[in-house]
Design a protein around this motif. Structure first.
Motif, short mmCIF file in Angstrom:
data_model
loop_
_atom_site.label_atom_id
_atom_site.label_comp_id
_atom_site.label_asym_id
_atom_site.label_seq_id
_atom_site.Cartn_x
_atom_site.Cartn_y
_atom_site.Cartn_z
N PHE A 130 10.85 -1.53 1.84
CA PHE A 130 9.94 -2.68 1.95
C PHE A 130 10.42 -3.75 0.96
O PHE A 130 9.83 -3.93 -0.12
CB PHE A 130 8.49 -2.26 1.67
CG PHE A 130 8.01 -1.15 2.57
CD1 PHE A 130 7.71 -1.40 3.91
CD2 PHE A 130 7.91 0.15 2.10
CE1 PHE A 130 7.30 -0.37 4.75
CE2 PHE A 130 7.49 1.19 2.93
CZ PHE A 130 7.19 0.93 4.27
N THR A 131 11.50 -4.39 1.32
CA THR A 131 12.17 -5.34 0.43
C THR A 131 11.21 -6.38 -0.15
O THR A 131 10.47 -7.01 0.59
CB THR A 131 13.31 -6.04 1.19
OG1 THR A 131 14.21 -5.04 1.66
CG2 THR A 131 14.07 -7.01 0.30
N GLY A 132 11.25 -6.49 -1.46
CA GLY A 132 10.47 -7.53 -2.12
C GLY A 132 9.07 -7.10 -2.53
O GLY A 132 8.36 -7.87 -3.17
N GLU A 133 8.67 -5.90 -2.15
CA GLU A 133 7.29 -5.47 -2.44
C GLU A 133 7.20 -4.65 -3.73
O GLU A 133 8.19 -4.11 -4.21
CB GLU A 133 6.75 -4.66 -1.27
CG GLU A 133 6.54 -5.47 0.00
CD GLU A 133 5.48 -6.55 -0.15
OE1 GLU A 133 4.36 -6.24 -0.59
OE2 GLU A 133 5.77 -7.72 0.16
N THR A 134 6.01 -4.55 -4.25
CA THR A 134 5.72 -3.74 -5.45
C THR A 134 4.71 -2.67 -5.04
O THR A 134 3.73 -2.99 -4.36
CB THR A 134 5.08 -4.63 -6.53
OG1 THR A 134 5.94 -5.75 -6.77
CG2 THR A 134 4.88 -3.87 -7.83
N SER A 135 4.95 -1.44 -5.44
CA SER A 135 4.05 -0.36 -5.01
C SER A 135 3.04 -0.02 -6.11
O SER A 135 3.29 -0.29 -7.28
CB SER A 135 4.85 0.89 -4.64
OG SER A 135 5.07 1.68 -5.79
N PRO A 136 1.94 0.63 -5.71
CA PRO A 136 0.96 1.04 -6.73
C PRO A 136 1.56 2.03 -7.73
O PRO A 136 1.15 2.03 -8.90
CB PRO A 136 -0.17 1.68 -5.91
CG PRO A 136 0.35 1.86 -4.53
CD PRO A 136 1.48 0.92 -4.35
N VAL A 137 2.51 2.84 -7.29
CA VAL A 137 3.14 3.80 -8.21
C VAL A 137 3.92 3.04 -9.29
O VAL A 137 3.90 3.41 -10.47
CB VAL A 137 4.09 4.74 -7.43
CG1 VAL A 137 4.87 5.64 -8.38
CG2 VAL A 137 3.31 5.57 -6.43
N TRP A 167 0.79 -1.23 0.00
CA TRP A 167 0.00 0.00 0.00
C TRP A 167 0.83 1.28 0.00
O TRP A 167 0.30 2.33 -0.31
CB TRP A 167 -0.99 0.02 1.17
CG TRP A 167 -0.38 -0.18 2.52
CD1 TRP A 167 0.30 0.76 3.24
CD2 TRP A 167 -0.39 -1.37 3.30
NE1 TRP A 167 0.71 0.21 4.44
CE2 TRP A 167 0.29 -1.09 4.51
CE3 TRP A 167 -0.92 -2.65 3.11
CZ2 TRP A 167 0.46 -2.05 5.52
CZ3 TRP A 167 -0.76 -3.59 4.11
CH2 TRP A 167 -0.08 -3.30 5.30
N GLU A 168 2.13 1.16 0.36
CA GLU A 168 2.95 2.39 0.38
C GLU A 168 3.44 2.73 -1.04
O GLU A 168 3.61 1.84 -1.87
CB GLU A 168 4.17 2.20 1.29
CG GLU A 168 3.83 2.02 2.76
CD GLU A 168 3.33 3.31 3.42
OE1 GLU A 168 3.41 4.39 2.80
OE2 GLU A 168 2.84 3.20 4.57
N LYS A 169 3.71 4.03 -1.26
CA LYS A 169 4.17 4.48 -2.58
C LYS A 169 5.60 4.03 -2.87
O LYS A 169 5.96 3.70 -3.99
CB LYS A 169 4.14 6.00 -2.64
CG LYS A 169 2.74 6.60 -2.67
CD LYS A 169 2.86 8.02 -3.17
CE LYS A 169 1.95 9.02 -2.57
NZ LYS A 169 1.75 9.29 -1.23
N GLU A 170 6.45 4.10 -1.84
CA GLU A 170 7.84 3.67 -1.95
C GLU A 170 8.41 3.55 -0.55
O GLU A 170 7.77 3.93 0.42
CB GLU A 170 8.68 4.66 -2.77
CG GLU A 170 8.75 6.05 -2.17
CD GLU A 170 9.56 7.03 -3.01
OE1 GLU A 170 9.91 6.72 -4.16
OE2 GLU A 170 9.85 8.11 -2.48
N GLY A 171 9.60 2.99 -0.46
CA GLY A 171 10.23 2.91 0.86
C GLY A 171 11.00 1.62 1.05
O GLY A 171 11.20 0.84 0.12
#
Ligand code: PGA
Length: 257
Positions: free
Chosen positions: A74-81, A68-72
């Motif tokens: 958060f290893t391994g995650e994909t953001s909506p942006v 849910w976060e835009k960026e940051g």
């Protein structure tokens, strides 16, 4: 009138070259098809090549998950942006995410809000386990999942969300719900809960798919049901000819309705 939406959920299948070959095979035939929206939901790795391969077609391209976060950090995650400009929809809260990756109604709600904030069409999954089904808990459980997912979401936003009712016992088992049962749960539980939250008009605009062992043999019967607005299809969506047949059968069943 709700336009039916048939989406393939490829889960953790296909390499880049396999995905691109699939896109090239379905792009022509599906672009000619009227009365149904079609979509492919693929692993994050496949989304960019698929978006290039599907360019100029009307086929939706979806992620299977996102954070849910835009960026940051958060290893391994994909953001909506990151999905912006590549995918136009995203599956949220699939039962496999809930079962193996700890997703809850609360994380589903956060992801749903993030998808809406970034103009991604969410496909929110709900559905009961076999034990819940056998204990007669389906109605209460599914209704609770809907209320949790849609917490603090406005009526205007809700109208653009797609819900997939996927009983867990039907996923990947070859044992689909009967079309009558699927129609009843979708109408009397999912849509009724949404009507309680947003009123009948808005609930009547929300597309609700059925998922769980949909295949070319049962798709016409399932899609002929008035409450079922398309499907979310795993195994049977992996071959181009099967996927095209599912989309065609959905358009045909709904054109008769
Ligand atoms: P299945 O999967 O069609 O292989 O049962 C459906 C899903 O998990 O979305």
């Amino acid at each position: 009138m709700r336009t039916p939406f048939l989406a393939g959920n490829w889960k953790m299948f296909k390499t880049v070259s396999e995905a691109v070959a699939f896109a090239e095979a379905v792009k022509g035939p599906l672009s000619m098809l009227k009365g149904v929206e079609c979509g492919i939901c693929a692993s994050a790795v496949l989304l960019h090549p698929l978006s290039l391969a599907l360019k100029g077609s009307s086929i939706h391209l979806g992620a299977q998950n996102m954070y849910w976060e835009k960026e940051g950090a958060f290893t391994g995650e994909t953001s909506p942006v990151m999905l912006g400009g590549i995918a136009d929809c995203v599956i949220i809260g699939h039962s496999e995410r809930r079962q193996y990756f700890g997703e809850t109604d609360e994380t589903v709600n956060r992801k749903l809000k993030a998808a809406l904030a970034h103009s991604l069409m969410p496909i929110v999954c709900v559905g009961e386990s076999l034990a819940q089904n056998q204990a007669g808990e389906t109605e209460a459980f599914v209704s609770g999942q809907i209320k949790g997912a849609f917490a603090d979401i406005s009526a205007e936003q809700a109208a653009g969300i797609v819900v997939a009712y996927e009983p867990i016992w039907a996923i990947g088992t070859g044992l689909a719900a009967t079309s009558e049962d699927a129609n009843r749960i979708i109408g009397q539980v999912v849509r009724a809960t949404l009507a309680g939250l947003y009123g009948k008009d808005v609930a009547g605009q929300i597309r609700i798919q059925y998922g769980g062992s949909v295949n070319t043999g049962n798709v016409a019967e399932l899609m002929s049901q008035p409450e079922i607005d398309g499907g979310l299809v795993g195994g049977a969506s992996l071959k181009p000819e099967g996927f095209i047949a599912l989309c065609e059968a959905t358009a045909q069943a709904k054109s008769k309705g």
